[in-house]
Design a protein around this motif. Structure first.
Motif, PDB file in Angstrom:
ATOM      1  N   ASP A  50     -14.976  -0.938   3.792  1.00  0.00           N
ATOM      2  CA  ASP A  50     -13.662  -0.754   4.413  1.00  0.00           C
ATOM      3  C   ASP A  50     -12.502  -1.155   3.514  1.00  0.00           C
ATOM      4  O   ASP A  50     -11.481  -0.481   3.466  1.00  0.00           O
ATOM      5  N   ARG A  51     -12.653  -2.288   2.874  1.00  0.00           N
ATOM      6  CA  ARG A  51     -11.506  -2.815   2.121  1.00  0.00           C
ATOM      7  C   ARG A  51     -11.164  -1.932   0.935  1.00  0.00           C
ATOM      8  O   ARG A  51     -10.002  -1.752   0.597  1.00  0.00           O
ATOM      9  N   PHE A  52     -12.176  -1.362   0.308  1.00  0.00           N
ATOM     10  CA  PHE A  52     -11.912  -0.462  -0.804  1.00  0.00           C
ATOM     11  C   PHE A  52     -11.267   0.814  -0.275  1.00  0.00           C
ATOM     12  O   PHE A  52     -10.315   1.333  -0.848  1.00  0.00           O
ATOM     13  N   ARG A  53     -11.790   1.311   0.838  1.00  0.00           N
ATOM     14  CA  ARG A  53     -11.252   2.550   1.410  1.00  0.00           C
ATOM     15  C   ARG A  53      -9.793   2.383   1.820  1.00  0.00           C
ATOM     16  O   ARG A  53      -9.017   3.331   1.776  1.00  0.00           O
ATOM     17  N   ALA A  54      -9.425   1.165   2.230  1.00  0.00           N
ATOM     18  CA  ALA A  54      -8.051   0.939   2.684  1.00  0.00           C
ATOM     19  C   ALA A  54      -7.042   1.136   1.548  1.00  0.00           C
ATOM     20  O   ALA A  54      -5.872   1.396   1.793  1.00  0.00           O
ATOM     21  N   ARG A  55      -7.504   1.028   0.324  1.00  0.00           N
ATOM     22  CA  ARG A  55      -6.586   1.173  -0.819  1.00  0.00           C
ATOM     23  C   ARG A  55      -6.766   2.521  -1.510  1.00  0.00           C
ATOM     24  O   ARG A  55      -6.347   2.711  -2.654  1.00  0.00           O
ATOM     25  N   LEU A  56      -7.402   3.448  -0.820  1.00  0.00           N
ATOM     26  CA  LEU A  56      -7.708   4.735  -1.427  1.00  0.00           C
ATOM     27  C   LEU A  56      -7.171   5.855  -0.546  1.00  0.00           C
ATOM     28  O   LEU A  56      -7.341   5.831   0.668  1.00  0.00           O
ATOM     29  N   ARG A  57      -6.502   6.837  -1.167  1.00  0.00           N
ATOM     30  CA  ARG A  57      -6.056   8.033  -0.449  1.00  0.00           C
ATOM     31  C   ARG A  57      -6.760   9.248  -1.040  1.00  0.00           C
ATOM     32  O   ARG A  57      -6.807   9.390  -2.266  1.00  0.00           O
ATOM     33  N   THR A  58      -7.269  10.089  -0.167  1.00  0.00           N
ATOM     34  CA  THR A  58      -7.927  11.309  -0.621  1.00  0.00           C
ATOM     35  C   THR A  58      -7.047  12.491  -0.255  1.00  0.00           C
ATOM     36  O   THR A  58      -6.659  12.645   0.906  1.00  0.00           O
ATOM     37  N   VAL A  59      -6.695  13.297  -1.239  1.00  0.00           N
ATOM     38  CA  VAL A  59      -5.846  14.455  -0.976  1.00  0.00           C
ATOM     39  C   VAL A  59      -6.495  15.693  -1.573  1.00  0.00           C
ATOM     40  O   VAL A  59      -7.154  15.630  -2.607  1.00  0.00           O
ATOM     41  N   GLN A  60      -6.275  16.803  -0.910  1.00  0.00           N
ATOM     42  CA  GLN A  60      -6.794  18.071  -1.417  1.00  0.00           C
ATOM     43  C   GLN A  60      -5.655  18.808  -2.101  1.00  0.00           C
ATOM     44  O   GLN A  60      -4.532  18.853  -1.588  1.00  0.00           O
ATOM     45  N   HIS A  61      -5.958  19.354  -3.260  1.00  0.00           N
ATOM     46  CA  HIS A  61      -4.961  20.164  -3.956  1.00  0.00           C
ATOM     47  C   HIS A  61      -5.656  21.436  -4.386  1.00  0.00           C
ATOM     48  O   HIS A  61      -6.525  21.414  -5.247  1.00  0.00           O
ATOM     49  N   ALA A  62      -5.250  22.556  -3.771  1.00  0.00           N
ATOM     50  CA  ALA A  62      -6.031  23.775  -3.945  1.00  0.00           C
ATOM     51  C   ALA A  62      -5.601  24.622  -5.122  1.00  0.00           C
ATOM     52  O   ALA A  62      -6.379  25.435  -5.626  1.00  0.00           O
ATOM     53  N   SER A  63      -4.373  24.480  -5.567  1.00  0.00           N
ATOM     54  CA  SER A  63      -3.857  25.457  -6.533  1.00  0.00           C
ATOM     55  C   SER A  63      -3.696  24.853  -7.920  1.00  0.00           C
ATOM     56  O   SER A  63      -3.882  23.654  -8.131  1.00  0.00           O
TER      57      SER A  63
END
Lengths: 304, 357
Positions: free
Chosen positions: B90-103
């Motif tokens: 959890d703690r690692f995930r709290a400092r991580l953002r996942t974004v999709q970039h398609a182009s």
């Protein structure tokens, strides 16, 4: 003697021997371990995971409120039971591991260094490897500084498994009497255990898809830096392994090399000679040559 | 621009431009993380991405954010990455953002990550590279000593291949040990011809992104990191930490950026050179005498190349080059073979030798 028909791994004891470690680093590694156990429980036969710490430090690493907080965190993360034992003595990695394993009622034991972080899928992969009844020990792949020893690309079979991240079938561990803490205090205990398990009919396999982050500082040549004590215990274990596994030519080569070697090697040589004079050396194992590998100064052929 | 005499000298390290505003703005917004880590992935090698994220999970410092940019149109791949991220604690995930970039091209996910980043410094990690536990710590400590400078840590190179053990694919099979192949010190002039700084081994200060507007060129099929590095070094100056904190994994079997092809590499190199030619180049102190020395050596080489002896020996050189080329191709083919008789013999001999106790 072949191991008895083995059941699938449904329970696991993860045991970590502490020695003056940073408590925050221990907590972080423990969280990663709990996360990996959760994944293993979702994907494999593993149903129950226990985490147990054995502390060889002079003052407890997990003292005061540190242990209750960590224990609560681990239980909340799905660990069935979390324990911490302060040994109040420096038993070494072999002695500490044996002490923790003595209470193990699980199907397998995962021996972890305190500075090792399992990847989320890594414990699952070791469980899957150990579900093969012919396998006695399954070892993970250390990153970022990977151990160079070779392994069979078809079966994963390898000469020995590292005690930094090895999963051992409890029955295989008990059948050979665990680590030899009498002769191997800090290094070589994992090599010795691996070879005795193999002598007893169990396979030792490397699982490269099971990554374990091991916090080591590389030197200029990309190898882990080692302290004086580590080099001393490495040298002593080389002599004792060559003796135990009936390799007189290798032993002679080591003795000559260490006589002209660096201070840790010379110190190890002195201790070996003293043990020899007092009749305290391990006797050669019958058939030891069948499993042992001495390649240069290593215990396996190295890929690089 | 500050007086050159007042500016701290960084040997070979590029000459910073910009005034007081160019220095670190840390302390203005203490809620900002010290470091932003931009991880670029296409979501098609989850095992190696897991290892890259594991390296971040094991960092000795936690004052960094991770922006994981998944460069794909595929919802399935993006979901796969999200499931992988969910398997971390959890703690690692709290400092991580996942974004999709398609182009966009190869640099698009990096630029997308830059837009989202908030750290005082930004670093980059590809999904097939590994870092030590003090990677973040090294940059943060260096930033405190040299605020506003670009930072460089030492990087090792290891050759890897894809391999399956039985039915299970392993992300990497290391075939060479991590070795020190990159230049120990940052030399700006050397970097104009040859990149000695993998993307995971340099950190960019915030103002280079927010105020100078530096971004990766998205039209480059490769060498986008080199192009960025030159501009950052020119704008901010470069400081070497000399600590080994990363391992660049070079695919021995044409994976990664090697799959781009020689022609694209050549075109990218030309494009970078053309771009650098469009604006004045700010060189670090000492460059004038080095350029003069290089010019003299070039003139001497030109005299040799124009000499009669050289022309007469041309056919001999061509024969030797052909022989060397044949040898190189043969060695490369040999390396690609899984098992050769000579290798099998050598492996047998090593085992035999090890049995001679």
């Amino acid at each position: 003697m072949r191991p008895s028909v083995a059941r699938r791994i449904e329970s696991l004891q993860i045991q970590i021997v502490l020695f003056n470690n940073d408590v925050e680093a221990v907590r972080r590694a423990a969280r990663a371990t709990a996360a990996a156990c959760r994944v293993a429980q979702q994907r494999t036969s593993l149903a129950t995971a226990i985490v147990t710490f054995g502390d060889c430090s002079s003052t407890p690493v997990l003292g005061g409120s540190d242990w209750p907080a960590l224990e609560a965190e681990l239980v909340a993360a799905g660990i069935a039971d979390a324990r911490s034992t302060f040994f109040d003595a420096n038993l070494g990695s072999a002695g500490g591991s044996n002490r923790l394993a003595a209470d193990a009622l699980t199907d397998a034991i995962l021996v972890l260094n305190p500075d090792v972080f399992p990847g989320p899928s890594s414990i699952a992969r070791l469980v899957e490897a150990l579900n093969d009844s012919t396998v006695g020990i399954a070892e993970g792949r250390q990153i970022p500084l990977e151990h160079p020893k070779s392994f069979d690309l078809t079966t994963g079979d390898t000469s020995w498994a590292s005690g930094a991240c090895m999963m051992v079938r409890t029955s295989a561990f008990s059948a050979v009497g665990g680590f030899d803490e009498e002769f191997f205090f800090l290094h070589g205990d994992d090599v010795d255990l691996s070879w005795r398990v193999r002598l007893n009919g169990g396979r030792v396999v490397h699982v490269p898809s099971a990554a374990f982050f091991h916090s080591k500082v590389p030197d200029g040549g990309g190898r882990p830096t080692t302290s004086f004590h580590e080099r001393y215990y490495q040298a002593l274990s080389k002599l004792l392994l060559a003796r135990r596994y009936d390799a007189p030519l290798v032993l002679r080569r080591y003795l000559a090399a260490f006589a002209a070697g660096d201070p840790p090697q010379q110190q190890a040589l002195g201790v070996y000679r003293r043990m020899e004079a007092e009749g305290d050396l391990p006797p050669p194992l019958p058939d030891g040559r069948r499993v042992a590998q001495f390649v240069g100064s290593e215990y396996a052929v190295h890929r690089f | 621009m500050k007086d050159a005499e007042q500016e701290p000298r960084t040997p070979g390290g590029g000459f910073p431009v910009g005034g007081e505003g160019a220095m670190s703005t840390r302390g203005i917004d203490s809620a900002r993380p010290a470091l932003s880590v931009i991880v670029r992935t296409r979501g098609d090698r989850l095992l190696s991405l897991e290892e890259a994220l594991l390296c971040l999970c094991a960092q000795s410092r936690h004052d960094f954010e991770t922006i994981l940019v998944v460069h794909t149109e595929s919802a399935a791949r993006f979901d796969g990455v999200e499931r992988l991220v969910d398997s971390f604690d959890d703690r690692f995930r709290a400092r991580l953002r996942t974004v999709q970039h398609a182009s966009g091209g190869r640099s698009a996910p990096l630029n997308a990550g830059l837009e989202l980043s908030r750290g005082d410094y930004v670093v980059f990690l590809d999904d097939d590279d590994l870092v030590t536990s003090d990677w973040v710590e090294t940059f943060v400590e260096a930033a405190a000593i040299h605020p506003g400078r670009a930072l460089r840590a030492a990087c090792l190179l290891a050759r890897v291949r894809r391999v399956r053990v039985g039915e299970i694919a392993a992300p990497f099979h290391r075939v060479s040990g991590p070795a020190r192949v990159y230049a120990e010190d940052f030399d700006f002039l050397q970097h104009l011809t040859d990149n000695q700084t993998p993307i995971c081994s340099f950190a960019v200060p915030r103002y280079a992104i927010s105020e100078l507007g530096l971004r990766f060129r998205d039209d480059l099929p490769v060498l986008e990191d080199w192009h960025m590095l030159i501009r950052v070094a020119q704008a901010c100056g470069m400081v070497d930490t000399h600590r080994i904190t990363s391992i660049y994994q070079y695919w021995d079997d044409d994976g990664g950026s090697q799959e781009v092809g020689r022609a694209n590499w050549a075109r990218a190199r030309e494009a970078v050179a053309l771009d650098l030619d469009l604006a004045p180049l700010h060189l670090p102190p000492g460059s004038a005498s080095r350029i003069a020395s290089l010019q003299q050596r070039a003139l001497a080489a030109e005299r040799v190349l124009n000499s009669t002896t050289w022309r007469v020996l041309g056919p001999v050189r061509r024969v030797l080059d052909s022989v060397k080329s044949v040898g190189r191709r043969a060695r490369a083919r040999w390396r690609r073979r899984k098992v050769g008789p000579l290798r099998r013999f050598r492996a047998w001999w090593r085992r035999r030798r090890s049995a001679r106790f």
